[in-house]
Design a protein around this motif. Structure first.
Motif, PDB file in Angstrom:
ATOM      1  N   PHE A   1     -17.791   3.169  -1.790  1.00  0.00           N
ATOM      2  CA  PHE A   1     -18.274   4.001  -2.881  1.00  0.00           C
ATOM      3  C   PHE A   1     -17.068   4.353  -3.744  1.00  0.00           C
ATOM      4  N   PHE A   2     -17.302   4.693  -4.980  1.00  0.00           N
ATOM      5  CA  PHE A   2     -16.234   5.171  -5.848  1.00  0.00           C
ATOM      6  C   PHE A   2     -16.804   6.209  -6.792  1.00  0.00           C
ATOM      7  N   ASN A   3     -15.925   6.929  -7.447  1.00  0.00           N
ATOM      8  CA  ASN A   3     -16.345   7.857  -8.487  1.00  0.00           C
ATOM      9  C   ASN A   3     -15.258   7.927  -9.543  1.00  0.00           C
ATOM     10  N   ALA A   4     -15.492   8.771 -10.517  1.00  0.00           N
ATOM     11  CA  ALA A   4     -14.547   8.895 -11.622  1.00  0.00           C
ATOM     12  C   ALA A   4     -13.456   9.890 -11.268  1.00  0.00           C
ATOM     13  N   LYS A   5     -12.228   9.433 -11.346  1.00  0.00           N
ATOM     14  CA  LYS A   5     -11.104  10.362 -11.216  1.00  0.00           C
ATOM     15  C   LYS A   5     -10.935  11.109 -12.535  1.00  0.00           C
ATOM     16  N   GLU A   6     -10.946  10.336 -13.623  1.00  0.00           N
ATOM     17  CA  GLU A   6     -10.833  10.896 -14.969  1.00  0.00           C
ATOM     18  C   GLU A   6     -11.750  10.109 -15.897  1.00  0.00           C
ATOM     19  N   ALA A   7     -12.205  10.754 -16.957  1.00  0.00           N
ATOM     20  CA  ALA A   7     -13.067  10.094 -17.946  1.00  0.00           C
ATOM     21  C   ALA A   7     -12.371  10.110 -19.308  1.00  0.00           C
TER      22      ALA A   7
ATOM     23  N   LEU B   1      -8.543   1.267  -5.691  1.00  0.00           N
ATOM     24  CA  LEU B   1      -9.472   0.268  -6.232  1.00  0.00           C
ATOM     25  C   LEU B   1      -8.986  -0.298  -7.566  1.00  0.00           C
ATOM     26  N   GLN B   2      -8.009   0.357  -8.201  1.00  0.00           N
ATOM     27  CA  GLN B   2      -7.450  -0.187  -9.446  1.00  0.00           C
ATOM     28  C   GLN B   2      -6.750  -1.523  -9.212  1.00  0.00           C
ATOM     29  N   TYR B   3      -6.482  -1.861  -7.955  1.00  0.00           N
ATOM     30  CA  TYR B   3      -5.803  -3.120  -7.653  1.00  0.00           C
ATOM     31  C   TYR B   3      -6.770  -4.270  -7.388  1.00  0.00           C
TER      32      TYR B   3
ATOM     33  N   VAL C   1      -3.310  -2.661  -0.078  1.00  0.00           N
ATOM     34  CA  VAL C   1      -2.651  -2.946  -1.348  1.00  0.00           C
ATOM     35  C   VAL C   1      -1.378  -3.709  -1.006  1.00  0.00           C
ATOM     36  N   VAL C   2      -1.233  -4.872  -1.632  1.00  0.00           N
ATOM     37  CA  VAL C   2      -0.150  -5.793  -1.334  1.00  0.00           C
ATOM     38  C   VAL C   2       0.611  -6.098  -2.624  1.00  0.00           C
ATOM     39  N   LEU C   3       1.915  -6.197  -2.518  1.00  0.00           N
ATOM     40  CA  LEU C   3       2.762  -6.598  -3.639  1.00  0.00           C
ATOM     41  C   LEU C   3       3.215  -8.024  -3.425  1.00  0.00           C
ATOM     42  N   ASN C   4       2.935  -8.889  -4.397  1.00  0.00           N
ATOM     43  CA  ASN C   4       3.476 -10.251  -4.381  1.00  0.00           C
ATOM     44  C   ASN C   4       4.867 -10.139  -4.987  1.00  0.00           C
ATOM     45  N   THR C   5       5.888 -10.284  -4.167  1.00  0.00           N
ATOM     46  CA  THR C   5       7.256 -10.054  -4.635  1.00  0.00           C
ATOM     47  C   THR C   5       7.754 -11.142  -5.573  1.00  0.00           C
TER      48      THR C   5
END
Length: 161
Positions: free
Chosen positions: A44-50, A74-76, A19-23
């Protein structure tokens, strides 16, 4: 925190990507740390919250079914009209659509998993096929639909119109 360049700051490391921040833009992204081949299973991923309604951080998996992702980084994976990854919400896998080079940002086509987005936006991806206004798959023309891969849920929705 490590500085990658004068404009990029490393925020966190996750094996295949950072995860990188473009300053200069204050935008976070997920960037590959290794070459990822086309069709490769990235994660792989799954649901943290629905949720019953979409938010700007959810992915739609069914009618009135929206999830936040786990692992959270993965939200990024940001939007592009020229995506290089795809969220397969049936198999719960992030898949490479094409070869991804080291330090390349992982990007997916938001309407591939969203029927009607809660927050439409003007796209600035600069792709030659950029759609400009991103609202969800419900608003795409049949010509545009032919250019992209969609989740099984979105394919069902498209078949019903």
């Amino acid at each position: 925190m490590t500085i990658l360049t004068t404009q990029k700051q490393l925020l966190s490391q996750h094996g295949f990507a950072n995860v990188v921040l473009n300053t200069s833009t204050n935008q976070k992204s997920l960037n590959a740390v290794k070459v990822i081949e086309s069709a490769e299973l990235i994660s792989f991923f799954n649901a943290k919250e629905a949720y019953k309604s979409p938010t700007y951080l959810t992915i739609q998996i069914g009618s009135n079914q929206h999830i936040t992702l786990m692992p959270e980084f993965l939200q990024y994976v940001n939007h592009s009209c020229e995506p290089n990854v795809f969220f397969d919400t049936t198999l719960m896998q992030l898949i490479a659509l094409k070869r991804i080079e080291i330090d390349e940002e992982l990007r997916f086509f938001y309407p591939s998993s969203e029927w009607k987005m809660t927050q439409s936006f003007v796209c600035n991806c600069s792709a030659s096929n950029c759609l400009q206004l991103i609202q969800g798959a419900a608003y795409l023309s049949s010509d545009v639909v032919k250019q992209y891969q969609f989740t099984d849920f979105i394919k069902q929705q498209l078949a019903n119109i």
